[in-house]
Write a protein that holds these residues in place. Sequence first.
Motif, PDB file in Angstrom:
ATOM      1  N   LYS A 269      -8.079  -6.610   6.668  1.00  0.00           N
ATOM      2  CA  LYS A 269      -9.165  -7.559   6.952  1.00  0.00           C
ATOM      3  C   LYS A 269      -8.997  -8.829   6.114  1.00  0.00           C
ATOM      4  O   LYS A 269      -9.116  -9.943   6.622  1.00  0.00           O
ATOM      5  CB  LYS A 269     -10.508  -6.893   6.664  1.00  0.00           C
ATOM      6  CG  LYS A 269     -11.689  -7.656   7.164  1.00  0.00           C
ATOM      7  CD  LYS A 269     -12.966  -6.834   6.997  1.00  0.00           C
ATOM      8  CE  LYS A 269     -14.142  -7.562   7.606  1.00  0.00           C
ATOM      9  NZ  LYS A 269     -15.363  -6.763   7.558  1.00  0.00           N
ATOM     10  N   GLU A 270      -8.689  -8.652   4.844  1.00  0.00           N
ATOM     11  CA  GLU A 270      -8.493  -9.818   3.971  1.00  0.00           C
ATOM     12  C   GLU A 270      -7.268 -10.620   4.386  1.00  0.00           C
ATOM     13  O   GLU A 270      -7.298 -11.860   4.415  1.00  0.00           O
ATOM     14  CB  GLU A 270      -8.355  -9.376   2.518  1.00  0.00           C
ATOM     15  CG  GLU A 270      -8.188 -10.532   1.557  1.00  0.00           C
ATOM     16  CD  GLU A 270      -8.095 -10.082   0.119  1.00  0.00           C
ATOM     17  OE1 GLU A 270      -7.112 -10.473  -0.547  1.00  0.00           O
ATOM     18  OE2 GLU A 270      -8.992  -9.346  -0.321  1.00  0.00           O
ATOM     19  N   VAL A 271      -6.188  -9.915   4.728  1.00  0.00           N
ATOM     20  CA  VAL A 271      -4.964 -10.597   5.162  1.00  0.00           C
ATOM     21  C   VAL A 271      -5.234 -11.452   6.390  1.00  0.00           C
ATOM     22  O   VAL A 271      -4.701 -12.558   6.518  1.00  0.00           O
ATOM     23  CB  VAL A 271      -3.826  -9.571   5.431  1.00  0.00           C
ATOM     24  CG1 VAL A 271      -2.644 -10.238   6.088  1.00  0.00           C
ATOM     25  CG2 VAL A 271      -3.407  -8.877   4.150  1.00  0.00           C
TER      26      VAL A 271
ATOM     27  N   TYR B 272      -2.482   4.621  -5.732  1.00  0.00           N
ATOM     28  CA  TYR B 272      -2.586   4.269  -4.317  1.00  0.00           C
ATOM     29  C   TYR B 272      -3.761   3.338  -4.049  1.00  0.00           C
ATOM     30  O   TYR B 272      -4.846   3.498  -4.605  1.00  0.00           O
ATOM     31  CB  TYR B 272      -2.750   5.524  -3.446  1.00  0.00           C
ATOM     32  CG  TYR B 272      -3.081   5.200  -2.009  1.00  0.00           C
ATOM     33  CD1 TYR B 272      -2.109   4.727  -1.139  1.00  0.00           C
ATOM     34  CD2 TYR B 272      -4.378   5.326  -1.527  1.00  0.00           C
ATOM     35  CE1 TYR B 272      -2.409   4.402   0.169  1.00  0.00           C
ATOM     36  CE2 TYR B 272      -4.694   5.009  -0.208  1.00  0.00           C
ATOM     37  CZ  TYR B 272      -3.704   4.544   0.632  1.00  0.00           C
ATOM     38  OH  TYR B 272      -3.998   4.216   1.924  1.00  0.00           O
ATOM     39  N   PHE B 273      -3.528   2.365  -3.163  1.00  0.00           N
ATOM     40  CA  PHE B 273      -4.620   1.549  -2.647  1.00  0.00           C
ATOM     41  C   PHE B 273      -4.436   1.366  -1.146  1.00  0.00           C
ATOM     42  O   PHE B 273      -3.306   1.266  -0.660  1.00  0.00           O
ATOM     43  CB  PHE B 273      -4.720   0.187  -3.358  1.00  0.00           C
ATOM     44  CG  PHE B 273      -3.517  -0.687  -3.162  1.00  0.00           C
ATOM     45  CD1 PHE B 273      -3.430  -1.565  -2.090  1.00  0.00           C
ATOM     46  CD2 PHE B 273      -2.464  -0.642  -4.067  1.00  0.00           C
ATOM     47  CE1 PHE B 273      -2.317  -2.380  -1.914  1.00  0.00           C
ATOM     48  CE2 PHE B 273      -1.343  -1.459  -3.897  1.00  0.00           C
ATOM     49  CZ  PHE B 273      -1.274  -2.324  -2.828  1.00  0.00           C
ATOM     50  N   LYS B 274      -5.539   1.372  -0.444  1.00  0.00           N
ATOM     51  CA  LYS B 274      -5.543   1.182   1.005  1.00  0.00           C
ATOM     52  C   LYS B 274      -5.218  -0.274   1.309  1.00  0.00           C
ATOM     53  O   LYS B 274      -5.702  -1.177   0.618  1.00  0.00           O
ATOM     54  CB  LYS B 274      -6.918   1.552   1.549  1.00  0.00           C
ATOM     55  CG  LYS B 274      -7.017   1.495   3.039  1.00  0.00           C
ATOM     56  CD  LYS B 274      -8.388   1.949   3.514  1.00  0.00           C
ATOM     57  CE  LYS B 274      -8.427   1.807   5.016  1.00  0.00           C
ATOM     58  NZ  LYS B 274      -9.666   2.287   5.589  1.00  0.00           N
TER      59      LYS B 274
ATOM     60  N   SER C 152       0.830  -1.202   0.000  1.00  0.00           N
ATOM     61  CA  SER C 152       0.000   0.000   0.000  1.00  0.00           C
ATOM     62  C   SER C 152       0.867   1.255   0.000  1.00  0.00           C
ATOM     63  O   SER C 152       0.646   2.176  -0.792  1.00  0.00           O
ATOM     64  CB  SER C 152      -0.923   0.006   1.221  1.00  0.00           C
ATOM     65  OG  SER C 152      -1.582   1.243   1.341  1.00  0.00           O
ATOM     66  N   ASN C 153       1.854   1.292   0.877  1.00  0.00           N
ATOM     67  CA  ASN C 153       2.737   2.464   0.935  1.00  0.00           C
ATOM     68  C   ASN C 153       3.481   2.665  -0.386  1.00  0.00           C
ATOM     69  O   ASN C 153       3.594   3.791  -0.869  1.00  0.00           O
ATOM     70  CB  ASN C 153       3.724   2.352   2.084  1.00  0.00           C
ATOM     71  CG  ASN C 153       3.090   2.691   3.407  1.00  0.00           C
ATOM     72  OD1 ASN C 153       2.165   3.495   3.481  1.00  0.00           O
ATOM     73  ND2 ASN C 153       3.568   2.074   4.466  1.00  0.00           N
ATOM     74  N   MET C 154       3.957   1.581  -0.962  1.00  0.00           N
ATOM     75  CA  MET C 154       4.692   1.701  -2.226  1.00  0.00           C
ATOM     76  C   MET C 154       3.776   2.106  -3.380  1.00  0.00           C
ATOM     77  O   MET C 154       4.238   2.663  -4.376  1.00  0.00           O
ATOM     78  CB  MET C 154       5.422   0.400  -2.546  1.00  0.00           C
ATOM     79  CG  MET C 154       6.522   0.060  -1.537  1.00  0.00           C
ATOM     80  SD  MET C 154       7.735   1.380  -1.273  1.00  0.00           S
ATOM     81  CE  MET C 154       8.563   1.382  -2.849  1.00  0.00           C
TER      82      MET C 154
END
Length: 119
Positions: free
Chosen positions: A114-116, A108-110, A84-86
């Motif tokens: 939850k999925e992890v 960007y993606f949040k 996400s940061n990258m």
Amino acid sequence: MYQIDVKKFMDACDQPSDQTIESDQAALYMELIREEFQETVEAFLNKDIVEVADGLADMVWVIMGMANTLGIPFDDVWREVRSSNMSKCVNGKVIKHESGKVLKPDTYFKPNIKEVLGL
């Protein structure tokens, strides 16, 4: 690696893993995180690099203990947050506002924690 090291120590101490967030052990680890953070802040303010380094390592230790206590696969969460940061990078660089704040481009993606966690 860090999480496994702490898990071995927890096993040697008969500390259970996969507890609920309401457990006494989780509350203990939260208090330890707070204590280690405060000690690290004090060392930083005192400009004591040795104690800052010790505090940082202690914080990682108790954070990994909390992750083990709650059954959180920290490496998987880390990879998701890192991705996400990258995703804030465009051609290998971030775009910043004039104030210095990193902007979130269309790439960007949040992180989907939850999925992890399989929730």
